[in-house]
Structure formats: C-alpha cells, structure tokens
Design an enzyme around this catalytic site. Structure first.
Site, PDB file in Angstrom:
ATOM      1  N   CYS A  51       2.689  -6.403  -1.649  1.00  0.00           N
ATOM      2  CA  CYS A  51       2.845  -5.756  -0.344  1.00  0.00           C
ATOM      3  C   CYS A  51       2.046  -6.563   0.682  1.00  0.00           C
ATOM      4  CB  CYS A  51       2.326  -4.324  -0.393  1.00  0.00           C
ATOM      5  SG  CYS A  51       3.120  -3.349  -1.684  1.00  0.00           S
ATOM      6  N   GLU A  95     -11.483  -4.285 -10.065  1.00  0.00           N
ATOM      7  CA  GLU A  95     -12.333  -3.354  -9.324  1.00  0.00           C
ATOM      8  C   GLU A  95     -12.154  -1.937  -9.815  1.00  0.00           C
ATOM      9  OE1 GLU A  95     -11.269  -3.517  -5.219  1.00  0.00           O
ATOM     10  OE2 GLU A  95     -11.378  -5.693  -5.327  1.00  0.00           O
ATOM     11  N   CYS A 135     -11.544   5.626  -9.266  1.00  0.00           N
ATOM     12  CA  CYS A 135     -10.314   4.955  -8.857  1.00  0.00           C
ATOM     13  C   CYS A 135     -10.192   3.712  -9.733  1.00  0.00           C
ATOM     14  CB  CYS A 135     -10.443   4.598  -7.387  1.00  0.00           C
ATOM     15  SG  CYS A 135      -9.122   3.576  -6.768  1.00  0.00           S
ATOM     16  N   CYS A 144      -1.250  -8.180  -8.915  1.00  0.00           N
ATOM     17  CA  CYS A 144      -0.082  -7.295  -8.823  1.00  0.00           C
ATOM     18  C   CYS A 144       1.104  -8.116  -8.356  1.00  0.00           C
ATOM     19  CB  CYS A 144      -0.362  -6.167  -7.829  1.00  0.00           C
ATOM     20  SG  CYS A 144       1.006  -4.998  -7.694  1.00  0.00           S
TER      21      CYS A 144
HETATM   22  N1  SAH Z   1       0.109  -0.205  -6.791  1.00  0.00           N
HETATM   23  C1  SAH Z   1      -0.032   1.188  -6.597  1.00  0.00           C
HETATM   24  C2  SAH Z   1      -1.441   1.690  -6.827  1.00  0.00           C
HETATM   25  C3  SAH Z   1      -2.569   0.856  -6.270  1.00  0.00           C
HETATM   26  S1  SAH Z   1      -2.745   0.672  -4.522  1.00  0.00           S
HETATM   27  C4  SAH Z   1       0.432   1.583  -5.230  1.00  0.00           C
HETATM   28  O1  SAH Z   1       0.632   0.714  -4.394  1.00  0.00           O
HETATM   29  O2  SAH Z   1       0.624   2.785  -5.026  1.00  0.00           O
HETATM   30  C5  SAH Z   1      -3.509   2.188  -4.007  1.00  0.00           C
HETATM   31  C6  SAH Z   1      -3.282   2.509  -2.524  1.00  0.00           C
HETATM   32  O3  SAH Z   1      -4.107   1.687  -1.664  1.00  0.00           O
HETATM   33  C7  SAH Z   1      -1.832   2.287  -2.098  1.00  0.00           C
HETATM   34  O4  SAH Z   1      -1.321   3.428  -1.457  1.00  0.00           O
HETATM   35  C8  SAH Z   1      -1.960   1.107  -1.166  1.00  0.00           C
HETATM   36  O5  SAH Z   1      -0.930   1.086  -0.278  1.00  0.00           O
HETATM   37  C9  SAH Z   1      -3.329   1.322  -0.541  1.00  0.00           C
HETATM   38  N2  SAH Z   1      -3.840   0.141   0.159  1.00  0.00           N
HETATM   39  C10 SAH Z   1      -3.641  -1.158  -0.132  1.00  0.00           C
HETATM   40  N3  SAH Z   1      -4.235  -1.965   0.786  1.00  0.00           N
HETATM   41  C11 SAH Z   1      -4.823  -1.140   1.683  1.00  0.00           C
HETATM   42  C12 SAH Z   1      -5.593  -1.362   2.869  1.00  0.00           C
HETATM   43  N4  SAH Z   1      -5.877  -2.582   3.305  1.00  0.00           N
HETATM   44  N5  SAH Z   1      -6.024  -0.271   3.557  1.00  0.00           N
HETATM   45  C13 SAH Z   1      -5.760   0.971   3.113  1.00  0.00           C
HETATM   46  N6  SAH Z   1      -5.055   1.242   2.004  1.00  0.00           N
HETATM   47  C14 SAH Z   1      -4.575   0.195   1.288  1.00  0.00           C
HETATM   48 FE1  SF4 Z   2       0.492  -3.879  -5.715  1.00  0.00          FE
HETATM   49 FE2  SF4 Z   2       1.432  -3.127  -3.329  1.00  0.00          FE
HETATM   50 FE3  SF4 Z   2      -0.070  -1.420  -4.787  1.00  0.00          FE
HETATM   51 FE4  SF4 Z   2      -1.183  -3.621  -3.652  1.00  0.00          FE
HETATM   52  S1  SF4 Z   2      -0.290  -1.845  -2.608  1.00  0.00           S
HETATM   53  S2  SF4 Z   2      -1.518  -2.873  -5.724  1.00  0.00           S
HETATM   54  S3  SF4 Z   2       0.511  -5.122  -3.851  1.00  0.00           S
HETATM   55  S4  SF4 Z   2       1.965  -2.242  -5.302  1.00  0.00           S
END
Ligand code: SAH
Ligand code: SF4
Length: 339
Positions: free
Chosen positions: A116, A90, A105, A112
């Site tokens: 998380c 994406e 973005c 990944c």
């Molecule tokens: N892996 C890196 C970068 C990609 S994620 C990181 O985690 O920082 C980019 C952002 O989107 C992160 O801060 C992540 O926590 C957030 N994110 C992921 N799932 C989300 C959701 N369901 N609602 C809002 N933000 C979300």
């Molecule tokens: Fe990976 Fe966590 Fe970032 Fe999602 S929020 S892309 S699982 S590091």
C-alpha cells in the site's frame, strides 16, 4: 535445542517424557511459560535444581531477542524483535489509561507483498512468513519484558495476516487455549483478500475481522492500495455481506484519513452508501506521516466532520487514539529507521 515458547502442553510433555519426568512437570513448565512468563529455566523455581539442569541441556525458554525497545510518554512500548535468522519485526504494546486492557499489536510477516502506498512495511516488499511460534513469541516477549499479562491481541503490525492464514490461525488457537485470551479479544486486520475472507466466514470464528478499506470508491482506493485491482470494492462488499450473514458477527471497517485525498464531504457520503447494508463499526485512523511519501495528516476539524457525517448513518464511529507518536509507533516506521 527445543524452544519452549509456543509449545502446547502435549509438546512440552514429549520433552518431560524424554527426561522421565511426570506429566505434572509439563504442566508446571507450561504455567511458567504462558502465565508467569519467565525469562529462563532457572526462574522455574518449583522445579528441582537437578531437573532444571537436565531441562537446560535440551531446551531453552526463547531464541528471540529484543533488538530495540522504545517507551512512549503515553505508556506505549514498541519493540523491534530479532529471530535467529536475523530477520526483525515490530511488536507494540498499547495500554489505555482508563482500562485494564493491555493490547499487543503483532506482526504476521516480515515485510508485506501488498505494498500500500502509505505504508512503510510495504516499501520493503515481502521477505517471509512468520511461523505460528514467532507470532506467539511476540506476545510472550512483551509479557516477559513487562511482567504484565496481555489481554487483547490485534494483528495490525507488519504483514498481511490473511496471506499467512495457517500460521495466524494456529497462533490464535494458542492465544486462546494457552494464554487464556478469549477469541473475542483477538482481532484480524486485512487489506481485503477476498478468497481468505470467504474461508474465514466458514470457520465460525468468534474473533473480530477488521477490513482496511481506506477509501470510499474504486478510483481512490486504487491510488493508494494496489490490491484494489485484484480485489475491487464491489466484490469485497459481496464477501463482507456474506461474512456477516454467515457468522452473525459485526465487522470493523478501518479508514485511514489522508488530507484532501479521502477526507472530503463527498468521500464521507460515498462511504456511507458503500457501507449502508453492511453490519459494521467504523474506526477512523488519522494518517501518521512516514518519511517516504507526500501524504498529510487530516486536520482535527475535518476528522470530526467526517466522523459526524458517518454517525448520521447510524453507525458507531471511533477515531483511533494516536499511540506512541513520539516513538514512531505507526506501522513499519521503527523497522524502517533501524535499517
Ligand atoms: N496488513 C493488514 C494488517 C497490518 S496494517 C492491513 O493492512 O490491514 C495495520 C493498519 O495500520 C492498517 O489499517 C494500515 O492501513 C495502517 N497503517 C499503515 N500505515 C499507516 C500510517 N502511516 N498511519 C496510520 N496507519 C497506518
Ligand atoms: Fe501490507 Fe498494506 Fe497492511 Fe502495510 S497496510 S501491512 S502494505 S497490507
């Protein structure tokens, strides 16, 4: 067949040399790719028809396809892009009405490994790293499709950029040199890969480092981010302090607010303590519900209360505007639906 997108001037020159064309041709092609974002070699109208035909035999503009495109009522555009091996990522373009900025973005990996619990990308596990060209392609695809020039890039799509750092740094260099996007307009977001943060601290980057902290203490963070077991908050704090010391740059702390889990008064107080001596801005992100878990969005009241408590500590706090809510523009959601 060479793909021109992602090549620098010297690499384009190798192709024009082989076609016995002048260095000036290489510069023209470079401009067409990065500044004018053409869709095909036929659109490079200041090259002779004969030369275009020769070029078409050995090169193409891109091999990346737009598989799905969704346009939100607020102007956000979300793309699902497909690479030649069939893997998809994406990319989102965000515009903010009152500003001329166009922010892309971008994703850094397919899937990944960090996994998380709140994130749709993590659910699929890690598939592969993106090459620097595939990262660059995401921005070029947006520019080709919209005819607009991207002014800012954030690595907040799918994947953990610090676990694909070589390609990410190379892509940042290309954004900087070929797209003329200033280093300060590039943001790297990470779940907190400490050894890589230490590596970045020594690079003297002008770009912004954003940390996905999302919790005020070890116990809560561990519940939502497995990575906390490997790189716990006290160690992370040391790395962040030393990063700020070495680079002189202010970092951004991202904090996903999840109802009743980490949006309480107590959480706000603990977060203030944790961040007390770290030079940072704080970006609060109201959780965007995905299908596969039970977390809920915080109420507006609790978001505002959380914000003002943090502000009392003297830090700058912003609440991330919800973009593209009507098109599933949260991390990993579009991809999840198509598959
Ligand atoms: N892996 C890196 C970068 C990609 S994620 C990181 O985690 O920082 C980019 C952002 O989107 C992160 O801060 C992540 O926590 C957030 N994110 C992921 N799932 C989300 C959701 N369901 N609602 C809002 N933000 C979300
Ligand atoms: Fe990976 Fe966590 Fe970032 Fe999602 S929020 S892309 S699982 S590091």
């Amino acid at each position: 067949m060479e793909v021109l997108s992602g090549l620098n001037l010297e690499e384009i020159q190798k192709i024009t040399d082989e076609l016995h064309a002048s260095k000036f041709r290489a510069r023209q092609i470079h401009n067409w790719i990065y500044l004018k974002s053409v869709n095909s070699i036929d659109d490079m109208t200041d090259l002779s028809v004969k030369f275009r035909e020769e070029l078409k035999k050995v090169a193409q503009v891109t091999d990346t396809k737009i598989k799905v495109k969704q346009v939100s009522s607020d102007g956000t555009i979300k793309y699902l892009l497909e690479f030649p091996d069939g893997e998809c990522v994406e990319t989102v373009l965000m515009r903010f009405d009152n500003r001329a900025n166009l922010t892309a973005c971008v994703s850094s990996q397919v899937g990944c490994a960090v996994n998380c619990s709140f994130c749709a990308t993590g659910k699929r596990g890690f598939i592969r790293n993106l090459s620097y060209k595939e990262i660059v392609e995401q921005v070029l695809t947006i520019q080709r499709d919209t005819g607009l020039k991207v002014t800012n890039v954030v690595f907040m799509g799918q994947g953990e950029p610090l676990l694909n750092l070589d390609n990410v740094l190379k892509a940042m260099e290309i954004f900087n040199e070929n797209f003329q996007i200033g280093a300060r307009r590039l943001t790297l977001s990470t779940s907190g890969i400490i050894p890589k943060i230490n590596e970045l601290a020594n690079l003297d980057m002008q770009s912004t480092l954003a940390i996905s902290l999302h919790a005020p203490n070890h116990d809560i963070r561990k519940q939502i981010m497995q990575i906390e077991n490997k790189y716990p908050m006290p160690e992370l704090k040391k790395a962040l302090k030393s990063y700020v010391e070495k680079t002189g740059r202010r970092i951004t702390i991202e904090y996903l607010l999840i109802k009743d889990l980490n949006d309480t008064l107590d959480s706000a107080k603990q977060l203030v303590d944790y961040l007390r001596d770290i030079k940072c801005n704080i970006n609060l992100i109201p959780y965007n519900p995905t299908e596969k878990n039970d977390y809920q969005k915080p109420s507006n009241n609790s978001t505002m209360r959380f914000k003002s408590l943090l502000e009392q500590s003297g830090k700058k706090v912003t609440v991330r505007l919800e973009r593209g809510a009507d098109i599933d523009a949260a991390c990993g959601q579009l991809r999840g639906k198509v598959n």
